[in-house]
Design a protein around this motif. Sequence first.
Motif, PDB file in Angstrom:
ATOM      1  N   VAL A 148      -0.726 -10.988  -0.868  1.00 22.44           N
ATOM      2  CA  VAL A 148      -0.362  -9.252  -0.800  1.00 22.44           C
ATOM      3  C   VAL A 148       0.549  -9.233  -2.102  1.00 22.44           C
ATOM      4  O   VAL A 148       1.613  -9.626  -2.770  1.00 22.44           O
ATOM      5  CB  VAL A 148       0.442  -9.047   0.354  1.00 22.44           C
ATOM      6  CG1 VAL A 148       1.188  -7.896   0.500  1.00 22.44           C
ATOM      7  CG2 VAL A 148      -0.168  -9.425   1.633  1.00 22.44           C
ATOM      8  N   THR A 149       0.303  -8.264  -3.086  1.00 20.71           N
ATOM      9  CA  THR A 149       0.782  -7.424  -3.612  1.00 20.71           C
ATOM     10  C   THR A 149       1.905  -5.920  -3.900  1.00 20.71           C
ATOM     11  O   THR A 149       1.312  -5.182  -3.394  1.00 20.71           O
ATOM     12  CB  THR A 149      -0.461  -7.727  -4.649  1.00 20.71           C
ATOM     13  OG1 THR A 149      -0.785  -6.418  -5.200  1.00 20.71           O
ATOM     14  CG2 THR A 149      -0.271  -8.611  -5.807  1.00 20.71           C
ATOM     15  N   ALA A 150       2.990  -5.954  -4.680  1.00 19.95           N
ATOM     16  CA  ALA A 150       3.638  -5.110  -4.906  1.00 19.95           C
ATOM     17  C   ALA A 150       2.575  -3.616  -4.874  1.00 19.95           C
ATOM     18  O   ALA A 150       1.651  -3.979  -5.715  1.00 19.95           O
ATOM     19  CB  ALA A 150       4.837  -4.464  -5.433  1.00 19.95           C
ATOM     20  N   ALA A 151       2.482  -2.181  -4.448  1.00 18.12           N
ATOM     21  CA  ALA A 151       1.907  -1.291  -4.160  1.00 18.12           C
ATOM     22  C   ALA A 151       2.859  -0.092  -4.188  1.00 18.12           C
ATOM     23  O   ALA A 151       3.649  -0.257  -3.637  1.00 18.12           O
ATOM     24  CB  ALA A 151       0.836  -0.897  -3.200  1.00 18.12           C
ATOM     25  N   GLY A 152       1.673   0.867  -5.278  1.00 19.61           N
ATOM     26  CA  GLY A 152       2.512   2.079  -5.326  1.00 19.61           C
ATOM     27  C   GLY A 152       4.464   2.124  -5.915  1.00 19.61           C
ATOM     28  O   GLY A 152       4.738   1.671  -6.764  1.00 19.61           O
ATOM     29  N   GLN A 154       6.924  -0.300  -4.303  1.00 26.26           N
ATOM     30  CA  GLN A 154       6.849  -0.515  -4.015  1.00 26.26           C
ATOM     31  C   GLN A 154       7.801  -2.535  -5.417  1.00 26.26           C
ATOM     32  O   GLN A 154       7.168  -1.623  -5.826  1.00 26.26           O
ATOM     33  CB  GLN A 154       6.501  -2.172  -2.875  1.00 26.26           C
ATOM     34  CG  GLN A 154       6.156  -1.702  -2.030  1.00 26.26           C
ATOM     35  CD  GLN A 154       4.492  -2.465  -1.315  1.00 26.26           C
ATOM     36  OE1 GLN A 154       4.205  -3.191  -1.222  1.00 26.26           O
ATOM     37  NE2 GLN A 154       5.119  -2.332   0.360  1.00 26.26           N
ATOM     38  N   GLN A 155       8.894  -2.079  -5.132  1.00 22.17           N
ATOM     39  CA  GLN A 155       9.125  -2.897  -5.714  1.00 22.17           C
ATOM     40  C   GLN A 155       9.022  -5.102  -5.474  1.00 22.17           C
ATOM     41  O   GLN A 155       9.255  -5.633  -5.131  1.00 22.17           O
ATOM     42  CB  GLN A 155      11.142  -3.287  -5.777  1.00 22.17           C
ATOM     43  CG  GLN A 155      11.696  -4.060  -7.181  1.00 22.17           C
ATOM     44  CD  GLN A 155      13.089  -3.812  -6.938  1.00 22.17           C
ATOM     45  OE1 GLN A 155      13.838  -3.306  -5.811  1.00 22.17           O
ATOM     46  NE2 GLN A 155      13.547  -4.189  -8.167  1.00 22.17           N
ATOM     47  N   ALA A 167       9.175 -10.939  -1.501  1.00 23.62           N
ATOM     48  CA  ALA A 167       9.578 -10.042  -0.277  1.00 23.62           C
ATOM     49  C   ALA A 167       8.116  -9.833   0.504  1.00 23.62           C
ATOM     50  O   ALA A 167       7.900  -9.284   1.535  1.00 23.62           O
ATOM     51  CB  ALA A 167       9.476  -8.090  -1.380  1.00 23.62           C
ATOM     52  N   ARG A 168       6.467 -10.680  -0.160  1.00 27.11           N
ATOM     53  CA  ARG A 168       5.435 -10.441   0.694  1.00 27.11           C
ATOM     54  C   ARG A 168       4.993 -12.044  -0.470  1.00 27.11           C
ATOM     55  O   ARG A 168       5.180 -12.465  -1.557  1.00 27.11           O
ATOM     56  CB  ARG A 168       4.865  -9.122  -0.033  1.00 27.11           C
ATOM     57  CG  ARG A 168       4.762  -8.699  -1.646  1.00 27.11           C
ATOM     58  CD  ARG A 168       4.683  -8.119  -1.408  1.00 27.11           C
ATOM     59  NE  ARG A 168       5.566  -6.858  -1.383  1.00 27.11           N
ATOM     60  CZ  ARG A 168       6.409  -6.625  -2.306  1.00 27.11           C
ATOM     61  NH1 ARG A 168       6.743  -7.130  -3.652  1.00 27.11           N
ATOM     62  NH2 ARG A 168       7.357  -5.581  -1.720  1.00 27.11           N
ATOM     63  N   PRO A 169       3.732 -12.258   0.868  1.00 29.73           N
ATOM     64  CA  PRO A 169       3.322 -13.731   0.298  1.00 29.73           C
ATOM     65  C   PRO A 169       2.054 -13.455  -0.475  1.00 29.73           C
ATOM     66  O   PRO A 169       0.943 -12.935  -0.687  1.00 29.73           O
ATOM     67  CB  PRO A 169       2.714 -13.795   1.025  1.00 29.73           C
ATOM     68  CG  PRO A 169       2.439 -13.102   1.998  1.00 29.73           C
ATOM     69  CD  PRO A 169       3.659 -11.767   1.920  1.00 29.73           C
TER      70      PRO A 169
END
Length: 242
Positions: A148-152, A154-155, A167-169
């Motif tokens: 899962v990567t930052a999108a839009g 999201q930082q 923040a995410r895997p």
Amino acid sequence: MSPRRLLLHIVVLLAVAAMVTAGFWQLHRLSERRDRNSVITSRSEMAVVEIQALVGANDPYQRGGEIEFRPVRATGVYLLAEQVLIRNRTHQGSAGYWVLTPLRLDSGAAVAVNRGWIPHGVGTGASPADFAPPGGQVEVSGLLRATVTAAGLQQADPAGGVLAEMARPDLARLAQQLDANLLPVYVQLQSQSPSAGDLPIPVPPPDLGEGSHLAYAVQWFVFATIAAIGYPLILRRNTSRS
């Protein structure tokens, strides 16, 4: 027809069009949800296989989307020193973390294992031994999940340094701070042998519910129908009175 009356007609027509569009958008979201549920169900019902029979350390991260939710088995040793916490995760309404621990496989490669959820107080260092993984060789079973990567808006996590929290895997970011070659997927743990303590609490399988999309679609279509029928009736009544 007065300009005011014309403007009112246009506003009502635009409102009806917007409500119809919102209804079809909800139906589209429902279709997407059903398609995803079908993929999850069909893949999760496949036979359990060794993880490296499906994916290798040199595979691209896009590979995760092709095999996500497949049940797998992996054997190795947890790399406790390389463990990271995924913040802002909830369980039954309580705040906490996911515990993402790399597992070094017999081949020398590693796979990140989401061992489950821990409460916020435990994750901030109050009792780190309460969620330590088993020592020595373990066998884990679970579902494959994609990175899962930052999108839009999201930082993304900081690009440099060794992170204790993320923040995410994001497996590409995690791989930057590991010595072992990391597989481009992670395992959402369902069981392991030997077992651990009460923490972490395993993350439940993906929700297969359809949500409220159908109900929202019906509501938007009802609102559009009321406006489309009711507005001319109001105009007719006003005209007859005048």
